[in-house]
Each structure stands twice: as C-alpha cells, then as structure tokens.
Design an enzyme around this catalytic site. Structure first.
Site, PDB file in Angstrom:
ATOM      1  N   HIS A 235      19.545  46.041  33.044  1.00 35.39           N
ATOM      2  CA  HIS A 235      19.671  45.633  31.651  1.00 35.39           C
ATOM      3  C   HIS A 235      18.583  46.276  30.789  1.00 35.39           C
ATOM      4  O   HIS A 235      17.419  46.337  31.195  1.00 35.39           O
ATOM      5  CB  HIS A 235      19.556  44.102  31.595  1.00 35.39           C
ATOM      6  CG  HIS A 235      19.690  43.530  30.226  1.00 35.39           C
ATOM      7  ND1 HIS A 235      18.703  42.773  29.624  1.00 35.39           N
ATOM      8  CD2 HIS A 235      20.696  43.607  29.320  1.00 35.39           C
ATOM      9  CE1 HIS A 235      19.105  42.405  28.422  1.00 35.39           C
ATOM     10  NE2 HIS A 235      20.311  42.892  28.220  1.00 35.39           N
ATOM     11  N   GLY A 236      18.993  46.782  29.628  1.00 39.33           N
ATOM     12  CA  GLY A 236      18.054  47.467  28.734  1.00 39.33           C
ATOM     13  C   GLY A 236      16.876  46.606  28.349  1.00 39.33           C
ATOM     14  O   GLY A 236      15.786  47.108  28.075  1.00 39.33           O
TER      15      GLY A 236
END
Lengths: 401, 401
Positions: free
Chosen positions: B232-233
């Site tokens: 996840h960013g």
C-alpha cells in the site's frame, strides 16, 4: 472600456456529489474549479477518505480533492434523508456517485427514479467494472484494477516480479473519464433538453494507456517481453532509460538521431557520431548496453539537476527523477497556478492543486480549502432549500443530517 | 409507438484534429465515438505514429486511437495549405492540436488567428508543460514526464532503483483531460455563443494521481519511503500485495477486518481470527511479514485464476495479475462492448477498444477501422468544401494535400 470579468464555464451549474475517495471526487473537484456549485453529500460518519487518516495519511488527499465544495451530511437510509436528496436533485444539473453498482437502486434513489424527478438531470456513475457485464459485482480497488488491466504485469524489470505503478492510475483515469462523459451529456442536454445517465468503469478507462505495450505484443506476439524496466515499452528506442547520478537518477530519451548526436555533443564525445554501433536508431537498439554504458559513465559523475540542465540546453528530452518533495515545489506548476500554497485551516500551509483544465482568458477559481463534515448543512438545507432552523434541528435529532 | 433511435451526444459536431501520437488523438477518438465528425489532418508524410512502426510496433496503437476518423493530408507550410485549413476551421466546432507550444503560431495559424476566423471555435491544445510557465519549451515525452511528475520515483521497490510505470499514463492523462476541457467549453459556448481556447499539460494532468503518495509524505515527512513496491502506498493496509502462484501472480487487498476474516475462511484458517497479530488493521500492518507469509503459503499451491475465483467468491478484493494477452480477451469488456474484435483491412482480426464513455440508452457507435493516410481527401476537400477535381489535382501536384 473595461471588459466585464468573464464567468467560469460551469457558472450556474449545480452538482450533487455523492462520491467518495478518489475517482468521483476528482471529477467533481474539476467541476467545482470550472465554476460549478458542488454540494458534497456525505453519510453522517463522513465519506471513507475522511476516516482513512490512519491508513497512511489521507488528510492531504482529502484536501486535494475537496477544495471549493460545500459538504453536507445526509442519511440516505432514512426516508427523510431520501426526501432531502430528492429536493436537492430537483434543483440540480448533475449527480455523481461511485458506489458499487446497484447500491443507489437498493436505497431507492437509483438513476431511473431520480431522472423521473428531474428529467434534465445528468446522472454520472463510475465503478470498477461498470454496471453491465459479468464482473459488475467484483470488489474493485486501484491495486486490483491495475492487476486486471495489465498495468502491473507491464511494470517492472523483465527478470523480476511485476510491480504496481505508484500512481493510482485506474482510480484517476476513471475520475477524469467520468468528468468527460458528464460534460458531454451536459452539452447534449442543451441540444435535446433531456438529461442522461452516463457511466465509466476503471477497467475501460485504463485500457488505452497500455497502447505501446499492446502494440509490441501485436508486433512480436509471445516474443514480446511483458515488461521492459525503464527501457522503451516497444524496445524500439535507445537511449531510453533511467541513469544513475551522484544524487539520484535522470531519464534520457533519444527518439531521433539528432537527439543522440546532441547527447554526444553534451557529453563531449562528438567523434562517436561516426561509430557504426551508434549510427542510427536500429544500430543503437542493437547495442543498447554500449549506449547505456556510455551515458552512464558520464551521468554518474554529476548531480541530476546538472545533467538535466545540460541535456535540456542541448534540446535532449531529459529530466531528473524527482522526488515528490521536489514535485511539490515545481516552478512551472507554481508559475501557472496549477499548484498553489494554501493556508488550510486544518492542515496549515500546504501545496494544493488547481485544475489541470485551463480556460484561457478567465481567471482560475481561487482554491477554497476543504471544509469539515456537514459544514454547509445550514446553508444548503436551510438557506437554499428553505428549511427552517426548527426543521433542521429535528432532522439532526433524528439522525437524518 | 416506437421511439426514434437516439442520436449520439456529439452528433453534428465537427472536429479538426491536427494532433499526433497518443495524447491529442485519444481526445479526438473519444469525440468520434461520442458522435462527432473528426477530420484527422496530417502532414503529407503522415503523423508520427504512422511512421513509427519500426519503433517496436505502432500499428496497433494507431488503429486503437484512430477509428471513426476521416484522414486528410495538408501541408501547413504552404499558403494554400493554410488557406484550406481556414476553410475547415470556418465550418468546425473544435480544433485539437498537441504540437509543442508556439508551433501553430509560427505557422501563422495560432489560436488567436483561428478564433478571429471562427469566433465559435473551441481551440484545444495539450503539451508537456503547458503554454505558460518557465518549462514551456522543454521537450516532453511520456518517460520524461513520468520522471518530472514523481511517477517514476514512486514506482518500484524501496531497496531498488525506481522504475517507470508500464502504461503511458502522462500521455493518456493529458488526452482525457483535454477531452474534458473541450467538452466544458463546448457546453459553455451554448450559454455564451463564444468559442474559447483551452489547454492542458501532461504535468498538471498527472499530479493528482499521486494523491496517496503525497498523503503519506504529508503525514510522515522525510520518513515516508519514496516507493513501496506492491505494498500500500501509505503502508496502512495489510494484506495488500502481489503474491506468487503456480502460474503467475495475484493481488490481494484487505482494507477492512471483514475482508481479512474472509481471507482466513477462504484459506481454511478461521482460528487465526483470534490471533492478536491479525486482530485489526494496525496489528496486521505491524506484522505484515507474517500476514504475507500466511497468504503466500496458500497461493503458491494454486493457479492464479483459481485463487482469484475463490477469493472473489468470499468477497475479497482480489485479481489475477493478467498478461496483456489475457486482458485482450477480458470477458467483461467484450460483453460491455468496450473491447471489440474487428476485421481491420490492414491488420486483420484485432481487438480494438470502444469508448470508455458510456451514454446509456443510445447504441455505441460501431468501430470503423482506421483509414490510410489521406483516404478522406476527396470527401472532405471535394464534397464537403466544394473544391473541384481539377483543383484537388492541382493541390496534389503542388504538394499541398
């Protein structure tokens, strides 16, 4: 005589925005910045992005996408909430939502019902896989869509596992396509007098961006590598790569011979113009490792901004690989007003984007920072729809707004 | 009584398309599929994408972006060529170009001149850095823009060099934003009677897609990793990754506890719901390696489509990492008409995209395969503008068309 100040293109257009997170809110952000009045309708707990702060930092994304909107709360699970939505829709031009397909219908406020209430309404929705088709009910998020659309398999090095694109491209591609579809229908309404339902899927919206990769697949069949790292997607240009420097990386791209000759001049090797390995594009592609070594031996000794400056002076397509900290300070975007430093009441001084849609001859709409949940309830439900303070108090007490 | 078949939204709109490669042609492709008459104006040698076949396969991309357009040739360096352009512009609603800023002005057919000839014209242009701002004259291509915009630095693994996104996102983001800007101005014209100049830059159009990454930077400052591989960013969700299978990879994303519990049911470990390492999202993020090992030990034994099917049945956001060969056969997009198998006169049987903009209640415009260079010269210059066969012969002899 001085000209009257021009109005923004969407002046007078009212948008009911039921959307959340990235995709719908980006579409309505662009509408707001183009002059529309955007009423952001959220459930009483706020839309997902407001409550996602603990997922790694959603405060800034929320602020980026919700400037110039008027947030109201509305509980669509209550009949009184749906009645208020109906009142909003009667006075609106556009409604935007990006719930999973079927959610609005199940709430009893689907497109068919709302267009009956207001036949001039443009009802725009976006979803992962679209409202028709066998995948319509699959859960869809940017990562999942990048996998389904071929973005992940196309990204990364050929000898390593595939990797997602850092940017949330499926989400934003859908959002801007939705904007385009709605504007098309808004134009159409001026010709027909009729509203319309438009829809966009993340899947459809992403497909075309893989044109180069699809082109190589078509040309080479199964011999085409799934991904090419930082090399040209069609392996048809050299140099075309990311090169290391003292303090980071640069990219260089020489599509034509003149670009490559310019590079040779910049790096001080003009005599190599006669080297048969580098004579033309096909020769360079065949000797890519030599080309890359030559360039890298020069870039390694310099700072990335220095490499970029020298190459750009030689008219070579080149750029530093910028960190986001650098992107936020981009001189060009700040000069154009595409990025603005804004004093946000909750976040302090932050850099926020204006709209990428530039309408020449009319001033950009100034950024009005995003507002807290329900901040415009009184203005919209009271002043605009005409409900009394007592009614609003009752709606609050009943958990409707 | 049967309803008359509905017209497409842009029925009657005439577009002069001077654009090339991806960004402008994508905008005008969407216009064509929405019902506009798009006249594709190319130099006598054809636009770049026609002649790029040797760069790794541009035949399919050309076909993807140029369906339903009418190609004419026109030499704008000749006065007679510019005169013909003027005739086209007098009858057009929209003109699109994506030359470097200043090129049209230097040819003597800039926006100001053309709007004088036709004050109702919408003149839309896109470029790398935009028409204003200090970077306006920098050469811009997708790779370079990905570097400048922060896409490259945000893509790849934290312990490895950054890598470009496989999709040409800056090019296509600009193209679809340009479409949106032009449609907005087209609507505006119905209110004001006036045309307008609109513009979009690749740089501006890409910025918002980095919202998650910018959000993490805002939240964590310099402690934020530039890129997170397939995680996840914002490093705020677990599981969220690409997992290996027998025949490739899958992605899985469990934003909520219920998604993770569903995964545990699918992989046959419901007892782990009580494991404190996995109790909630923050616990899972803190034990990401354990979460990933657990899932990977299950996915490794199965085929990617089987993993996806089982997870989707459990309502877990999941997808196989599909190869482009698989994407081209996507059942959902074919069922929706978003992909169509077309018998192309030059390429044979190929899969081509329809428009991602779905206007409900009106049939999609059937794909008419892209045509050879100048194929519509007689129709447009002869039948439509009214030039005689002799005049056209002379214009050909003079190298004007």
């Amino acid at each position: 005589m001085q000209k009257a100040p021009q109005k923004l293109p969407l002046d007078g257009i009212v948008v009911i925005d039921l959307s959340h997170v990235y995709n719908g809110p980006y579409a309505t952000f662009l509408m707001a910045m183009a002059g529309a009045e955007v009423i952001k309708v959220e459930p009483l707990g706020g839309e997902h992005l407001r409550s996602r702060g603990d997922m790694g930092g959603a405060d800034l994304p929320f602020a980026m996408l919700n400037s110039n909107k008027k947030p109201v709360t509305l509980n669509l699970k209550e009949a009184a909430g749906r009645a208020l939505l109906t009142e909003l829709v009667q006075r609106a031009d556009i409604l935007v939502e990006n719930f999973a397909p079927g959610v609005m219908d199940r709430l009893g406020v689907g497109a068919a019902q709302l267009l009956e209430i207001n036949p001039r309404l443009i009802y725009g929705s976006s979803s992962g896989y679209g409202k028709s088709g066998p995948y319509r009910d699959y859960p869809a998020m940017d990562l999942v869509m990048q996998a389904m659309c071929g973005v992940i398999d196309s990204t990364g090095y050929p000898d390593q596992p595939p990797v997602k694109a850092g940017a949330a491209i499926c989400d934003f591609m859908a959002g801007i396509h939705l904007y385009g579809a709605i504007m098309t229908a808004l134009y159409e309404r001026t010709q027909t007098g009729q509203g319309r339902v438009v829809e966009v899927s993340m899947q459809d919206a992403t497909f075309a961006s893989l044109a180069s990769n699809l082109g190589m697949l078509h040309a080479r069949g199964d011999a085409a590598p799934a991904r090419t790292g930082n090399r040209h997607g069609g392996l048809g240009i050299s140099p075309y790569n990311v090169y290391p420097t003292v303090d980071g990386y640069v990219v260089l791209n020489a599509p034509g011979d003149r670009h490559f000759y310019a590079i040779l001049d910049v790096i001080g090797c003009p005599e190599l113009k006669n080297d048969p390995r580098f004579a033309n594009r096909s020769a360079r592609v065949a000797h890519t490792a030599d080309v890359d070594n030559l360039i890298e031996s020069w870039t390694r000794k310099m700072k990335k901004d220095e490499v970029a400056e020298r190459m750009l002076n030689g008219k070579v397509p080149c750029a530093p690989v910028r960190k986001l900290q650098e992107v936020l300070q981009d001189k060009n975007m700040h000069a154009r007003g595409s990025l603005q430093t804004v004093d946000h009441p909750l976040l302090g001084s932050v850099v926020l984007p204006g709209s990428p849609l530039v309408f020449e001859g009319v001033e950009r709409r100034p950024i009005e920072p995003s507002l807290p949940l329900g901040a415009s309830n009184d203005q919209i439900f009271g002043e605009w729809l005409g409900h009394s303070a007592e009614e609003l108090a009752q709606l609050r007490a009943q958990g409707v707004i």
